[in-house]
Scaffold this motif. Structure first.
Motif, mmCIF file in Angstrom:
data_model
loop_
_atom_site.group_PDB
_atom_site.id
_atom_site.type_symbol
_atom_site.label_atom_id
_atom_site.label_comp_id
_atom_site.label_asym_id
_atom_site.label_seq_id
_atom_site.Cartn_x
_atom_site.Cartn_y
_atom_site.Cartn_z
ATOM 1 N N PHE A 82 4.953 8.681 13.260
ATOM 2 C CA PHE A 82 5.803 9.136 12.158
ATOM 3 C C PHE A 82 5.254 8.668 10.812
ATOM 4 N N THR A 83 4.954 7.374 10.688
ATOM 5 C CA THR A 83 4.512 6.850 9.400
ATOM 6 C C THR A 83 3.137 7.384 9.009
ATOM 7 N N ALA A 84 2.227 7.533 9.985
ATOM 8 C CA ALA A 84 0.895 8.046 9.670
ATOM 9 C C ALA A 84 0.952 9.492 9.207
ATOM 10 N N VAL A 85 1.718 10.319 9.904
ATOM 11 C CA VAL A 85 1.815 11.731 9.519
ATOM 12 C C VAL A 85 2.477 11.866 8.158
ATOM 13 N N MET A 86 3.550 11.112 7.928
ATOM 14 C CA MET A 86 4.223 11.169 6.634
ATOM 15 C C MET A 86 3.264 10.820 5.502
ATOM 16 N N ALA A 87 2.461 9.779 5.709
ATOM 17 C CA ALA A 87 1.522 9.350 4.673
ATOM 18 C C ALA A 87 0.421 10.376 4.444
ATOM 19 N N THR A 88 -0.172 10.890 5.530
ATOM 20 C CA THR A 88 -1.316 11.787 5.369
ATOM 21 C C THR A 88 -0.894 13.148 4.812
ATOM 22 N N ILE A 89 0.258 13.657 5.235
ATOM 23 C CA ILE A 89 0.670 14.969 4.728
ATOM 24 C C ILE A 89 1.060 14.889 3.266
ATOM 25 N N ALA A 90 1.705 13.795 2.855
ATOM 26 C CA ALA A 90 2.002 13.616 1.434
ATOM 27 C C ALA A 90 0.707 13.644 0.623
ATOM 28 N N MET A 91 -0.316 13.001 1.150
ATOM 29 C CA MET A 91 -1.608 12.949 0.474
ATOM 30 C C MET A 91 -2.268 14.326 0.433
ATOM 31 N N VAL A 92 -2.224 15.046 1.544
ATOM 32 C CA VAL A 92 -2.874 16.355 1.621
ATOM 33 C C VAL A 92 -2.213 17.354 0.667
ATOM 34 N N VAL A 93 -0.881 17.319 0.580
ATOM 35 C CA VAL A 93 -0.173 18.229 -0.331
ATOM 36 C C VAL A 93 -0.648 18.023 -1.758
ATOM 37 N N VAL A 94 -0.757 16.777 -2.162
ATOM 38 C CA VAL A 94 -1.137 16.481 -3.545
ATOM 39 C C VAL A 94 -2.602 16.810 -3.794
ATOM 40 N N ILE A 95 -3.466 16.576 -2.804
ATOM 41 C CA ILE A 95 -4.879 16.936 -2.976
ATOM 42 C C ILE A 95 -5.010 18.426 -3.274
ATOM 43 N N GLY A 96 -4.301 19.252 -2.480
ATOM 44 C CA GLY A 96 -4.374 20.694 -2.711
ATOM 45 C C GLY A 96 -3.865 21.091 -4.081
ATOM 46 N N TYR A 97 -2.737 20.486 -4.491
ATOM 47 C CA TYR A 97 -2.175 20.834 -5.802
ATOM 48 C C TYR A 97 -3.098 20.355 -6.921
#
Length: 438
Positions: A38-53
């Protein structure tokens, strides 16, 4: 009912408890595993969203690109993440079968933590460029390629076989609920302070690494004869290739998501079509996970048991049809609803596919087969982004999404004909085994 008390782990040498399967959360190691995921996915997806934006916004603002040109950069972002993935996936699967799986997962999380810290630093000093974003995104892909097979291969070793379908559904809840919170948190944190989202990601990646360390060691299964690493990697690919059931299951998702993947275009929809900014992007990225989480919760309480193959095919077809609807939508709330349905359909397919793959694969091959499955999933995402970006450069983002959704429906129909084994799968029981096991 014979079950283990919550404070105890699971010894795979012992027979599974008799009676109805207990909740996977009754097993201590699985609880640590669940929260680590849970914590790893939450962290990585938050990061990926911002990288794309950030990449799309940088292309539009600092480089003066048009919508079509900047959309193509999002396609390139998928490509640079796919290349290391394609090269290293066999290595990652081999590592999960050869080394202590928990250590592999911890190492990949710590590498990702360093990448989050680097992104935070360059954001703080306002020194981000397109080449730098592409490089760090590629390194992020390298870290995640080692985490996936190791984490997937851990679950069957810490719960009994009769609990595994519920454990996979519960694992999907961890994934999808984190996929709801992560994008929303990432978008809101970025709007408040661009650097804060990377601090958030780094902290939770550290938490995940600690939680995985609390799981008892998951040693690779013993092998009677150790072969050359390259030969062992090839064995995993051969096993999938010669097992038509696994091949059809894995490639169905691969080609459907390559065509119907709309994720790459979400920054375009958020900034220039729906005009909601980074906050809206966070909610758009969270909507599919919200629908998926709802389905995962339902499946954890009442997993499907009959006609699993046909239901998986219908779920993929619905995924493609809803993608078409999202592509032509210009209303933010309608788009959110369609994305939620898309996520629900995808989760249904993921649950069936994940359970079939785990239960139809011997433990000695699970790391390598999980890597092959993970490669298909990640390749579908990254190549889907590349496909969407390239088509958007010619047809615009709306045309790219609509045509892709229609293509996924066609792939589903074609696969139901090419792989009749999928239609004939009535239950999750192992079947159609034709491939080599060593």
């Amino acid at each position: 009912m014979a079950t283990l008390p919550p404070s105890e782990g699971y010894d795979p040498v012992l027979p599974a408890p008799v009676g109805p399967p207990p909740s996977p959360l009754r097993f201590r190691d699985y609880r640590y595993y669940w929260f680590a995921r849970f914590t790893a996915v939450m962290a990585t997806i938050a990061m990926v969203v911002v990288i794309g934006y950030q990449l799309y916004d940088t292309a539009r603002t600092d480089y003066g690109m048009s919508i079509k040109e900047a959309s193509f950069q999002l396609g390139l972002l998928g490509l640079v993440q796919f290349v290391p993935l394609a090269i290293l996936t066999p290595v990652a699967g081999w590592a999960a079968d050869r080394f202590e799986r928990r250590s592999v997962a911890i190492f990949s999380n710590l590498i990702d933590l360093l990448i989050a810290a680097a992104l935070g630093w360059f954001t703080w000093i306002d020194a981000l460029t397109l080449p730098l974003l592409f490089t760090l995104a590629a390194l992020h892909g390298v870290a995640r390629v080692f985490s996936g097979p190791a984490m997937s291969a851990i679950a069957p070793n810490i719960v009994p076989a009769n609990v595994l379908p519920r454990a996979i559904a519960m694992g999907s809840i961890a994934w999808q609920s984190a996929s709801v919170i992560g994008p929303a948190a990432g978008g809101l944190l970025y709007a408040a302070s661009p650097t804060s989202v990377y601090v958030f990601s780094a902290v939770f990646l550290g938490v995940s690494a600690f939680l995985i360390s609390r799981v008892r060691p998951v040693l690779p299964p013993p092998a009677e004869v150790r072969r050359h690493p390259l030969r062992e990697m090839v064995d995993g690919l051969r096993f999938v290739w010669f097992d038509r059931f696994l091949l059809g299951t894995i490639t169905l998702d691969l080609f459907a998501v390559i065509l119907a993947g709309a994720t790459a275009m979400l920054p375009v929809y958020a900034r220039d079509i729906l005009q909601t900014g980074s906050e809206g992007l966070g909610f758009l990225r969270a909507a599919p996970a919200l629908g998926a989480a709802a389905v995962a919760i339902g499946l954890s309480f009442r997993p499907i048991e009959r006609n699993v193959g046909v239901k998986m095919l219908w779920a993929v077809a619905v995924f493609g049809a809803v993608t078409v609807g999202f592509g032509i939508s210009t209303n933010f709330f309608l788009s959110l609803a369609l994305l939620a349905i898309m996520g629900a359909a995808d989760m249904f397919s993921v649950f069936v596919r994940g359970t079939l793959i785990q239960l139809n694969t011997p433990d000695a091959m699970r790391g390598r087969v999980s890597a092959a499955s993970g490669l298909a999933i990640s390749a579908s995402n990254e190549l889907g982004e590349m496909r969407a970006g390239a088509m958007a450069a010619v047809l615009g983002p709306v045309g790219a999404v609509v045509i892709g959704g229609a293509g996924a429906i066609g792939v589903t129909a074609l696969w139901s004909w090419l792989f009749p084994e999928l239609r004939r799968a009535r239950t999750f029981e192992p079947q159609f085994k034709t491939g080599p096991t060593t």
